[in-house]
Design an enzyme around this catalytic site. Sequence first.
Site, short mmCIF file in Angstrom:
data_model
loop_
_atom_site.label_atom_id
_atom_site.label_comp_id
_atom_site.label_asym_id
_atom_site.label_seq_id
_atom_site.Cartn_x
_atom_site.Cartn_y
_atom_site.Cartn_z
N TYR A 117 56.04 -5.56 4.06
CA TYR A 117 56.52 -6.91 3.77
C TYR A 117 55.29 -7.78 3.50
O TYR A 117 54.36 -7.82 4.30
CB TYR A 117 57.27 -7.49 4.98
N GLU A 176 60.25 -6.71 0.37
CA GLU A 176 61.28 -7.74 0.21
C GLU A 176 61.71 -7.98 -1.23
O GLU A 176 62.69 -8.70 -1.47
CB GLU A 176 60.82 -9.06 0.84
N ASP A 186 59.60 -16.85 6.84
CA ASP A 186 58.69 -15.95 6.12
C ASP A 186 58.49 -16.38 4.67
O ASP A 186 57.47 -16.05 4.05
CB ASP A 186 59.22 -14.51 6.14
N ARG A 210 56.58 -3.57 16.15
CA ARG A 210 57.13 -2.55 15.26
C ARG A 210 56.01 -1.66 14.71
O ARG A 210 54.83 -1.97 14.84
CB ARG A 210 57.88 -3.21 14.10
N HIS A 234 55.65 -11.25 1.55
CA HIS A 234 56.05 -12.67 1.51
C HIS A 234 54.91 -13.54 0.96
O HIS A 234 54.51 -14.52 1.55
CB HIS A 234 56.46 -13.14 2.92
N ALA A 243 58.14 -16.12 12.92
CA ALA A 243 58.03 -15.49 11.61
C ALA A 243 58.31 -13.98 11.62
O ALA A 243 58.46 -13.38 10.56
CB ALA A 243 56.65 -15.75 11.02
N LYS A 245 54.39 -5.67 8.72
CA LYS A 245 54.08 -7.04 8.36
C LYS A 245 52.90 -7.11 7.39
O LYS A 245 52.12 -6.16 7.25
CB LYS A 245 53.76 -7.88 9.60
N MET A 281 60.84 -12.32 13.81
CA MET A 281 61.89 -12.23 14.84
C MET A 281 62.22 -10.79 15.23
O MET A 281 62.32 -10.47 16.41
CB MET A 281 63.14 -12.97 14.37
N ASP A 311 77.55 -22.21 1.57
CA ASP A 311 76.90 -21.46 0.49
C ASP A 311 77.29 -22.11 -0.83
O ASP A 311 78.28 -22.85 -0.90
CB ASP A 311 77.30 -19.99 0.52
#
Length: 356
Positions: free
Chosen positions: A94, A118, A270, A15, A96, A299, A75, A301, A198
């Site tokens: 991102y 995120e 992640d 990406r 994390h 991590a 990332k 996908m 859930d």
Amino acid sequence: MKIGVPKEIKNNENRVGITPAGVLELTKNGHQVYVQSTAGEGSGFSDEEYKNAGAEVLGGIKAVYDVAEMIVKVKEPIAEEYGLIKENQVVFTYFHFASSSELTDAMISSKAICIAYETVEDKDGTLPLLTPMSEVAGRMAVQQGAKYLEKPIKGKGVLLGGVPGVEPGKVLILGGGTVGIQAAKMAAGLGAIVTILDVNLKRLRYISDVMPDNVFTGFSNEYNIRKLIKTYDLIIGGVLIPGAKAPKLITRDMLKEMTPGTVIVDVAVDQGGCFETTKPTTHENPTYIIDDVVHYCVANMPGAVPYTSTVALTNVTLPYVIKLANMGWEKACAGDEGLHKGLNIIKGEVVYEGIL
């Protein structure tokens, strides 16, 4: 503002932070965009397309970091990038942080402004910059799970959709959020028997209303999880606590209760993963086996479908990038409560509670 778009260097990450269309919008707003050469190739965007959109293409990653006031990535920075990040530089990506103390320490030391995709929130509490990648990952979890159920890859040898005269496979999904909904859509479309667990009954009622007849709901607790894992073929972990580590819903001892060849896909990897036996893997070596259970814990996908992922990501990040560039990070975050929640580390100080 000078905006840098480096090439992603994480294993098999194809990406890119901004599409040529995004570059055009930024240049129309009077900003300079510097893109590292070949940064967009993995997603299908050439250097020429970036140049035509108004970007300046630079030869190396250091050149991009050196010139940029704000870095826009996909990332989290990896070790090779830590030393490139400058004091007061805005890094929008991102992160994390909860899953990596090494990364957290490095960004504290850099004294940069770290804004995490995120943890940016909408007014309704949803996570707009995480949603499109969660949609991709949820759908991919079923694709990958179906593949790794094949016997040559040490799976059970079960076809999720079954065939006439043979019952379909069974998919258990932990978490009814974006990942869970998208995974359920894909699995149900294949004809599998699907159960979503859930703890939010309002969410379960919604899922029950909108999903087809082969999707069932259940309350998530240890008893129900232990009962269901014994007979299900594919288990997908999609729980999320924004910015914090995911809870461990499947423990090591539970693996022995699963039938050999069961596949578990941890989309929460992640954030540390929601299975006790989760360890991050790559697209190059995506799986490992513990107690005859196949683990898929990649991590990044969405990096396997970079064109779809990059366009989807730019669609949601670009308005925030433009706001940050037009106003500067301090004014932009002060005037936008949701963007303000994206602030994780500011000039060496951790400001997001989930990573304290």
